[in-house]
Design a protein around this motif. Sequence first.
Motif, mmCIF file in Angstrom:
data_model
loop_
_atom_site.group_PDB
_atom_site.id
_atom_site.type_symbol
_atom_site.label_atom_id
_atom_site.label_comp_id
_atom_site.label_asym_id
_atom_site.label_seq_id
_atom_site.Cartn_x
_atom_site.Cartn_y
_atom_site.Cartn_z
ATOM 1 N N THR A 1 0.849 -1.184 0.000
ATOM 2 C CA THR A 1 0.000 0.000 0.000
ATOM 3 C C THR A 1 0.886 1.235 0.000
ATOM 4 O O THR A 1 1.768 1.368 0.847
ATOM 5 C CB THR A 1 -0.905 0.033 1.242
ATOM 6 N N SER B 1 0.714 5.218 0.348
ATOM 7 C CA SER B 1 -0.178 6.273 0.829
ATOM 8 C C SER B 1 0.481 7.636 0.656
ATOM 9 O O SER B 1 1.674 7.791 0.909
ATOM 10 C CB SER B 1 -0.518 6.058 2.305
ATOM 11 N N TRP C 1 -4.708 10.698 4.667
ATOM 12 C CA TRP C 1 -3.836 9.888 3.825
ATOM 13 C C TRP C 1 -4.691 9.170 2.785
ATOM 14 O O TRP C 1 -5.706 8.560 3.131
ATOM 15 C CB TRP C 1 -3.074 8.863 4.655
ATOM 16 N N SER D 1 -4.685 6.182 -0.046
ATOM 17 C CA SER D 1 -3.899 4.972 -0.280
ATOM 18 C C SER D 1 -4.337 4.225 -1.535
ATOM 19 O O SER D 1 -5.520 4.221 -1.898
ATOM 20 C CB SER D 1 -4.015 4.021 0.921
#
Length: 224
Positions: free
Chosen positions: A62, A64, A73, A75
Motif C-alpha cells: 500500500t 499512501s 492519507w 492509499s
Amino acid sequence: MLTFRDLKASEIDCRIATVKPNGISLLLYKDARVDQNILDETVGPFNWQRSHEVLDGNLYCTVSIYDAEKGIWVSKQDVGKESYTEKEKGQASDSFKRACFNWGIGRELYTVPFIWINADNCNINGTKCNDRFIVDQIVIEDKTIKALSIKNKNTGKIVYTMGKPAEQPVTPHTLDASHVATLQACIQSHGQTVENVCKAFKVKSLEELNIEQFDYLMKRMGEK
C-alpha cells in the motif's frame, strides 16, 4: 489534482524477454528506486509512505500519500509477484512498483509496443544474448508512448525505432589513422583478429567504426 511526471529515458531499463535464432524481443521496465525518487520529488519524502501485508498468501503493498488540503492519507494498493531469485524481496519490490503504477507513476510503460531486434543487430549465442540495451530516446504524450529508440550499448548502434524521436546528432565515423593504428595494435596484443572485430560490429574495416565504438573496444581490452 496530483499528477506525476513521465519517465525519462535514463529511468527505463531494458530486459531481454526471448532469444531466437533470428533475433530477440525486449521488455521495458522501471525499478523501485525510480518510484521512490519520483515520489520524493513530487510530494516530498515526508508526505508518502508504504506498507506491506500478506493476504491469502500473497504480498500486497500500500502506497499512501498525504492530502494536506483534506488532512487525510490517500492509499492505493496492489499485489506483487515473486522473482526467481529472491522470493520475499522480489514480491515486496514488485508489489511496490505495481502500487505506484496505480498512482500513475510509469503507467506509460503499459503502452510499450512489441520490441523486436533482428539478429544482425545483436550477438546471439545459442539461446543467449549478452548484449545490453538502453532506451536512447522516448516521447510520451498523455501517458502514451509516441516515439521510442533503443540502442545496443555494446555496439553503440540504434537497433530499434518507433515514431519520430527528437533529432540528435549522429556520432560520425571519425576514426583517423592514429585511432586505427592504436586499435590494430591492441587487438593483436590481446590475441584477437581485426577480421573478428569487424565481424562483431558488422563493418568492413576498422575505419568504419565510430569514436564511441573505439572507446568501448579499448575499455573491453583494458586499455582505458
